[in-house]
Design a protein around this motif. Structure first.
Motif, PDB file in Angstrom:
ATOM      1  N   ASN A   1      62.978  53.691  -2.300  1.00  8.53           N
ATOM      2  CA  ASN A   1      64.428  53.790  -2.496  1.00  8.53           C
ATOM      3  C   ASN A   1      65.067  54.800  -1.554  1.00  8.53           C
ATOM      4  O   ASN A   1      65.945  55.575  -1.928  1.00  8.53           O
ATOM      5  CB  ASN A   1      64.773  54.144  -3.947  1.00  8.53           C
ATOM      6  CG  ASN A   1      66.237  53.865  -4.281  1.00  8.53           C
ATOM      7  OD1 ASN A   1      66.931  53.179  -3.528  1.00  8.53           O
ATOM      8  ND2 ASN A   1      66.704  54.405  -5.391  1.00  8.53           N
ATOM      9  N   ARG A   2      64.586  54.775  -0.316  1.00 12.85           N
ATOM     10  CA  ARG A   2      65.184  55.610   0.707  1.00 12.85           C
ATOM     11  C   ARG A   2      65.992  54.723   1.655  1.00 12.85           C
ATOM     12  O   ARG A   2      65.518  53.669   2.078  1.00 12.85           O
ATOM     13  CB  ARG A   2      64.108  56.357   1.501  1.00 12.85           C
ATOM     14  CG  ARG A   2      63.397  57.422   0.704  1.00 12.85           C
ATOM     15  CD  ARG A   2      62.370  58.134   1.562  1.00 12.85           C
ATOM     16  NE  ARG A   2      62.939  58.707   2.775  1.00 12.85           N
ATOM     17  CZ  ARG A   2      63.613  59.848   2.825  1.00 12.85           C
ATOM     18  NH1 ARG A   2      63.795  60.535   1.709  1.00 12.85           N
ATOM     19  NH2 ARG A   2      64.087  60.307   3.958  1.00 12.85           N
ATOM     20  N   PRO A   3      67.228  55.115   2.018  1.00 15.58           N
ATOM     21  CA  PRO A   3      67.955  54.364   3.038  1.00 15.58           C
ATOM     22  C   PRO A   3      67.138  54.330   4.326  1.00 15.58           C
ATOM     23  O   PRO A   3      66.413  55.282   4.641  1.00 15.58           O
ATOM     24  CB  PRO A   3      69.256  55.157   3.216  1.00 15.58           C
ATOM     25  CG  PRO A   3      69.390  55.958   1.967  1.00 15.58           C
ATOM     26  CD  PRO A   3      67.997  56.273   1.526  1.00 15.58           C
ATOM     27  N   ALA A   4      67.252  53.248   5.060  1.00 15.45           N
ATOM     28  CA  ALA A   4      66.440  53.094   6.266  1.00 15.45           C
ATOM     29  C   ALA A   4      67.312  52.654   7.435  1.00 15.45           C
ATOM     30  O   ALA A   4      68.339  51.988   7.264  1.00 15.45           O
ATOM     31  CB  ALA A   4      65.322  52.082   6.024  1.00 15.45           C
ATOM     32  N   ILE A   5      66.865  53.051   8.627  1.00 17.47           N
ATOM     33  CA  ILE A   5      67.496  52.619   9.879  1.00 17.47           C
ATOM     34  C   ILE A   5      66.411  51.968  10.718  1.00 17.47           C
ATOM     35  O   ILE A   5      65.394  52.607  11.031  1.00 17.47           O
ATOM     36  CB  ILE A   5      68.114  53.802  10.638  1.00 17.47           C
ATOM     37  CG1 ILE A   5      69.166  54.517   9.779  1.00 17.47           C
ATOM     38  CG2 ILE A   5      68.739  53.333  11.945  1.00 17.47           C
ATOM     39  CD1 ILE A   5      69.652  55.823  10.374  1.00 17.47           C
TER      40      ILE A   5
ATOM     41  N   ALA B   1      68.081  59.320   6.243  1.00 23.73           N
ATOM     42  CA  ALA B   1      67.407  58.029   6.180  1.00 23.73           C
ATOM     43  C   ALA B   1      66.107  58.056   6.984  1.00 23.73           C
ATOM     44  O   ALA B   1      65.945  58.848   7.920  1.00 23.73           O
ATOM     45  CB  ALA B   1      68.321  56.942   6.732  1.00 23.73           C
ATOM     46  N   ASP B   2      65.186  57.164   6.616  1.00 23.24           N
ATOM     47  CA  ASP B   2      63.985  56.958   7.423  1.00 23.24           C
ATOM     48  C   ASP B   2      64.358  56.134   8.649  1.00 23.24           C
ATOM     49  O   ASP B   2      65.009  55.093   8.527  1.00 23.24           O
ATOM     50  CB  ASP B   2      62.929  56.207   6.611  1.00 23.24           C
ATOM     51  CG  ASP B   2      62.373  57.055   5.480  1.00 23.24           C
ATOM     52  OD1 ASP B   2      62.497  58.299   5.555  1.00 23.24           O
ATOM     53  OD2 ASP B   2      61.826  56.476   4.521  1.00 23.24           O
TER      54      ASP B   2
ATOM     55  N   LEU C   1      70.512  50.692  -5.440  1.00 22.88           N
ATOM     56  CA  LEU C   1      70.993  49.816  -4.377  1.00 22.88           C
ATOM     57  C   LEU C   1      70.404  50.273  -3.050  1.00 22.88           C
ATOM     58  O   LEU C   1      70.631  51.405  -2.605  1.00 22.88           O
ATOM     59  CB  LEU C   1      72.520  49.842  -4.315  1.00 22.88           C
ATOM     60  CG  LEU C   1      73.175  48.961  -3.229  1.00 22.88           C
ATOM     61  CD1 LEU C   1      72.910  47.482  -3.506  1.00 22.88           C
ATOM     62  CD2 LEU C   1      74.676  49.228  -3.148  1.00 22.88           C
ATOM     63  N   ARG C   2      69.635  49.384  -2.405  1.00 17.09           N
ATOM     64  CA  ARG C   2      69.009  49.729  -1.126  1.00 17.09           C
ATOM     65  C   ARG C   2      69.981  49.463   0.025  1.00 17.09           C
ATOM     66  O   ARG C   2      70.719  48.469   0.007  1.00 17.09           O
ATOM     67  CB  ARG C   2      67.740  48.916  -0.899  1.00 17.09           C
ATOM     68  CG  ARG C   2      66.460  49.571  -1.371  1.00 17.09           C
ATOM     69  CD  ARG C   2      66.334  49.678  -2.860  1.00 17.09           C
ATOM     70  NE  ARG C   2      64.982  50.114  -3.264  1.00 17.09           N
ATOM     71  CZ  ARG C   2      64.597  50.283  -4.488  1.00 17.09           C
ATOM     72  NH1 ARG C   2      65.435  50.052  -5.489  1.00 17.09           N
ATOM     73  NH2 ARG C   2      63.348  50.672  -4.767  1.00 17.09           N
ATOM     74  N   LEU C   3      69.920  50.340   1.050  1.00 20.24           N
ATOM     75  CA  LEU C   3      70.760  50.197   2.228  1.00 20.24           C
ATOM     76  C   LEU C   3      69.891  50.231   3.477  1.00 20.24           C
ATOM     77  O   LEU C   3      69.017  51.102   3.612  1.00 20.24           O
ATOM     78  CB  LEU C   3      71.803  51.323   2.296  1.00 20.24           C
ATOM     79  CG  LEU C   3      72.783  51.436   1.124  1.00 20.24           C
ATOM     80  CD1 LEU C   3      73.708  52.620   1.328  1.00 20.24           C
ATOM     81  CD2 LEU C   3      73.576  50.156   0.954  1.00 20.24           C
ATOM     82  N   LEU C   4      70.118  49.303   4.360  1.00 20.28           N
ATOM     83  CA  LEU C   4      69.356  49.210   5.606  1.00 20.28           C
ATOM     84  C   LEU C   4      70.329  48.980   6.746  1.00 20.28           C
ATOM     85  O   LEU C   4      71.160  48.059   6.700  1.00 20.28           O
ATOM     86  CB  LEU C   4      68.349  48.053   5.533  1.00 20.28           C
ATOM     87  CG  LEU C   4      67.649  47.655   6.839  1.00 20.28           C
ATOM     88  CD1 LEU C   4      66.845  48.814   7.414  1.00 20.28           C
ATOM     89  CD2 LEU C   4      66.754  46.432   6.605  1.00 20.28           C
ATOM     90  N   VAL C   5      70.259  49.817   7.771  1.00 18.00           N
ATOM     91  CA  VAL C   5      71.077  49.683   8.978  1.00 18.00           C
ATOM     92  C   VAL C   5      70.164  49.240  10.112  1.00 18.00           C
ATOM     93  O   VAL C   5      69.106  49.838  10.333  1.00 18.00           O
ATOM     94  CB  VAL C   5      71.765  51.020   9.326  1.00 18.00           C
ATOM     95  CG1 VAL C   5      72.471  50.925  10.678  1.00 18.00           C
ATOM     96  CG2 VAL C   5      72.770  51.402   8.241  1.00 18.00           C
TER      97      VAL C   5
END
Length: 862
Positions: A52-56, A204-205, A183-187
């Protein structure tokens, strides 16, 4: 599918899809299985999202991130049957991505994979991967801030930094923080600097997918800038055609340049069997697909594209890219409140994106129409839309979200204060916001339409007048950007008028299969706008009402003719229409498209506004005021009843009995504007003013009486005596000296007479006027002979201020100025005496001036 050239002609969109199971809608099948660079990054990406970590995800063009990542995550336990929402910056990219991913499941869009774009969607009950344009995410968040049925939001091609993308990320972040911690977020991007994005995401990771599918050779082919762009482009395209075997993708700044380059390529020949196709947002769906998909029979293609093909979309079979190095974008000016299209040098980030298009399916080449030296001066990254766009749509969305201050949200680049203030002012004028900045019921209804607030206001107001269908047609025309610059020839034209375009739209068949002309595309868009607004099908209405409807959208651009094609706009700015345009003869118009260059912007597109519609609009949106002000030319107070729309005055009539307080305020304003010249100064009044200034310098209990102080205090000392005064002629009848004296108490008047006398008596008996024009050095001018016997300098102001004595010759010419008579008699008199005795031998020049008799005559009488 293999072309006759045999290189890079496989279906790259399909080859990017890996074989991943999923929990909805059928079994995903393997089509042209090929490992792509992004596959190696998937395990790390899954671990980050599982935690559950935002990722790029940074992946080079061609790595497969758009089509590989969503299916790879569909079976993750944390998703728990919810949707993956993937945002694409362009409509064609969203549709293409959905189609490709759907094909990998052996389906068409609308099943497991669907899409939603403006005015079009293909989704179903079983849709698990939903590809949307960025504005759709905003609509979804506004209706359901928690996004209950969404487990992951992917922001694809985020380097483009579209306004809606930045807004969507800011809203999704707040939703995650307040409502949906899961809610997961991915850029995802190929070229973005991850540090600012990671900071906004709270750390973010950052996951990198190194390498692209095929290498791309970069070739610089600079040409003389004196050559037209289409000529330089055609030369590079022919070279690419000869040196490569696949298709050629050409990047140009706009539709006009695409048309010219196509004409140049067709005229010049040398491209046997080539299919030359345009690709831009104004084309119909089938025309766009034709440019993207392989040609029938394996013919080689030359695709002339705007930035549309820069990312997300794979133009299949491309092994060569020709990059003009130019982009066209909207630049917004907060100073004028207007946007205009500008052509700029692209960034190195964009150039790298374009270069990557040549290596998606085979080794490729990128031909850049600039030198290596020029490349060193190109900007590193594109300017985010947030910093150069019209912020009215953003401000309306934030108001609907409940945000008054954008600083309440986390931004990569916060909205600029000047542009945001301009947006708020416009929304208040459109009745979308109240004076307190809170969204109104009208504003919420406007927000739901999903178009620019200007157009939303027009549609909403038109529906109330039974003109909703006509407003939808107008909005569709403006959204399609059907306008083009007026011709430069000398013939009289109607090219700047919206009415012919509106009539052509109304006459066009409602063909929605694959729109071919601007009218066809606008007709389709208009029909869908009608559906959103809840309007039935039917006739649009009289085009003559277009001006009135446009006024609701552009209340700041209602213009009144000033002559010579020049207009004053209600927003206060000047504008013009070339005199060859029929619109230049209209008394009133509404400008829908105008640039902000120079003192007066050029109107590119407008509609006339009939006189009765002007009155109708003014009754709703205009103002009526009684303006009482000083008329400097007439030197009198003028009172007018003025009917206006902003800066545009419709009519004005004299008011015979204006409010007395308003008259007085105008009178005082006129006096101040004249810097006091209108005051009825007399010699007596000036002398009294100077004496009062002297006493104020000596004793601050006396009121300040210099010009600035008198003008500042007009309400106190003049206004009580100016009742009924409306002109300079009436003002001159006032006795200013008496009015100034009224500023003093009775005791102050006595002190003034005693300590600042108007005259001094000298030894000869003469009463000499004291000059107080310099309050620090009051002075007298007296003949030297009249001062014999005056051993000390006279003093005033309670004995503290010596009077400066200007000693005169018998002919009343200055011979000495002194503030120390005793010293003059002792040190200087005898030198002066020699000179005066020589010039005036009959006059009396004693040896002992201290004991001599003063005289005003030639010699003493006795």
């Amino acid at each position: 599918m293999q072309s006759k050239q045999g290189k890079g002609r496989e279906d790259s969109g399909r080859s990017e899809i890996a074989d991943h199971g999923h929990s909805g809608g059928g079994q995903q099948r393997e089509v042209g299985r090929q490992e792509l660079p992004v596959d190696r990054a998937l395990p790390e990406l899954k671990r980050s999202l599982a935690a559950n970590r935002p990722a790029i995800l940074i992946a080079q063009p061609g790595a497969g991130k758009t089509t590989r990542v969503p299916p790879a995550l569909l079976n993750e336990p944390w998703l728990d049957g919810r949707k993956i929402l993937m945002l694409e910056p362009r409509r064609l990219a969203a549709v293409s991505a959905a189609d490709y991913i759907a094909e990998s499941f052996g389906e068409t869009s609308g099943g497991t994979v669907g899409y939603r774009i403006a005015l079009d969607s293909k989704t179903g009950r079983n849709t698990r991967i939903e590809v949307v344009t960025e504005g759709i995410l905003t609509r979804m968040l506004q209706s359901d801030p928690s996004l209950e049925d969404v487990g992951l939001v992917i922001f694809d091609e985020f380097h483009e930094r579209n306004l809606q993308g930045d807004l969507g990320l800011a809203l999704a972040l707040q939703s995650r923080m307040v409502l949906r911690e899961d809610l997961r977020l991915l850029v995802m991007s190929a070229t973005i600097d991850p540090e600012p994005v990671s900071r906004v995401l709270g750390g973010a990771d950052v996951i990198r997918s190194e390498g692209r599918v095929y290498p791309v050779e970069t070739i610089h082919v600079p040409a003389s800038r004196e050559l037209p762009l289409e000529r330089r482009t055609a030369q590079a395209v022919r070279r690419a055609w000869d040196e490569t075997d696949g298709d050629v993708l050409v990047f140009l700044p706009g539709v006009r340049e695409i048309a010219r380059a196509r004409e140049e390529l067709l005229r010049g020949g040398g491209l046997p069997g080539a299919e030359i196709l345009p690709l831009h947002g104004g084309l119909g769906r089938e025309e766009q697909r034709r440019a993207v998909r392989p040609s029938a029979g394996g013919r080689r293609k030359i695709v002339l594209s705007t930035t549309l093909a820069e990312s997300s979309i794979t133009v299949e079979g491309v092994t060569a890219v020709v990059d003009s190095g130019l982009i066209r974008t909207q630049a917004f000016s907060p100073r004028t409140g207007m946007s205009r299209l500008v052509t700029l040098t692209e960034s190195l980030e964009s150039a790298d994106q374009r270069r990557g298009r040549a290596g998606r399916t085979a080794p490729g080449r990128c031909y850049r129409l600039w030198s290596r030296e020029e490349e060193s001066g190109m900007p590193a990254a594109r300017v985010p839309e947030m910093l150069q766009s019209d912020l009215a749509p953003l401000a309306l969305e934030l108001a609907a979200w409940g945000v008054r201050d954008p600083r309440e949200l986390d931004w990569i680049d916060a909205p600029p204060e000047a542009g945001y203030a301009e947006a708020l002012a416009l929304l208040r004028r459109l009745h979308a916001l109240g004076d307190d900045g809170v969204i109104t019921a009208e504003g919420r209804a406007m927000s739901a339409l999903g178009v620019h607030p200007r157009l939303a206001r027009m549609i909403r107001r038109a529906v109330g007048r039974g003109l909703g269908a006509l407003a939808c047609d107008l909005a569709a025309l403006l959204q399609e950007q059907a306008n083009s610059p007026a011709p430069s020839g000398g013939a009289v034209t109607d090219a700047a008028s919206l009415l012919p375009r509106l009539e052509a739209l109304q006459a066009s068949p409602r063909f929605f299969g694959g729109a071919r002309t601007p009218e066809d595309r606008a007709a389709e868009r208009a029909a869908r706008l009608r559906a959103i607004a809840g309007l039935p099908a039917g006739p649009s209405g009289d085009p003559a009402a277009a001006g009135l409807l446009l006024a609701y959208a552009f209340p700041d651009r209602v213009g009144r003719r000033r002559g010579g094609g020049r207009f004053l706009l209600s927003g206060g700015r000047g504008a013009f229409v070339p005199e060859r345009e029929l619109l230049s003869r209209e008394e009133y118009l509404v400008a829908a498209d105008i640039d902000d260059r120079g003192a007066e912007g050029r109107i590119w597109l407008a509609a006339p506004l009939e006189a009765h519609d002007v009155e109708r609009f003014a009754a709703e949106e205009g103002t009526e005021e009684i303006r009482v002000e000083w008329d400097a030319e007439r030197e009198a107070v003028s009172a007018l009843r003025i009917r206006r729309i902003g800066a545009v005055v419709l009519r004005s009539v004299q008011v015979s009995s204006p409010d007395a307080d308003d008259v007085a305020a105008a009178l005082l304003a006129g006096i101040r504007a004249s810097e006091g010249r209108l005051l009825p100064w007399s010699k007596e009044a000036r002398e009294l003013q100077h004496r009062m200034r002297f006493m104020h310098a000596a004793d601050d209990a006396f009121p300040a009486s210099d010009d600035a102080a008198l003008l500042a205090d007009l309400e106190d000392w003049l206004l009580p005596y100016a009742a009924g005064v409306r002109s300079a002629a009436q003002l001159r009848k006032l006795n200013l000296a008496q009015l100034l004296e009224q500023r003093l108490t009775w005791e102050q008047r006595r002190t003034l007479d005693a300590e600042a006398p108007t005259r001094l008596t000298v030894p000869s008996g003469s009463r000499i006027t004291v000059d107080y024009s310099d309050p620090e050095r009051p002075s007298v001018a007296v003949k030297l002979q009249e001062m014999f016997g005056q051993t000390q300098t006279p003093r005033i102001g309670r004995g503290r201020v010596p009077v400066t004595v200007q000693l005169l010759s018998p002919a009343r010419r200055p011979v000495q100025i002194t503030s120390d008579l005793a010293n003059f008699w002792k040190e200087t008199y005898f030198e002066v005496k020699k000179d005066l005795k020589g010039r005036y031998p009959k006059h009396y020049w004693p040896d002992d001036p201290n004991g001599a008799e003063a005289t005003r005559h030639v010699r003493p009488r006795r």
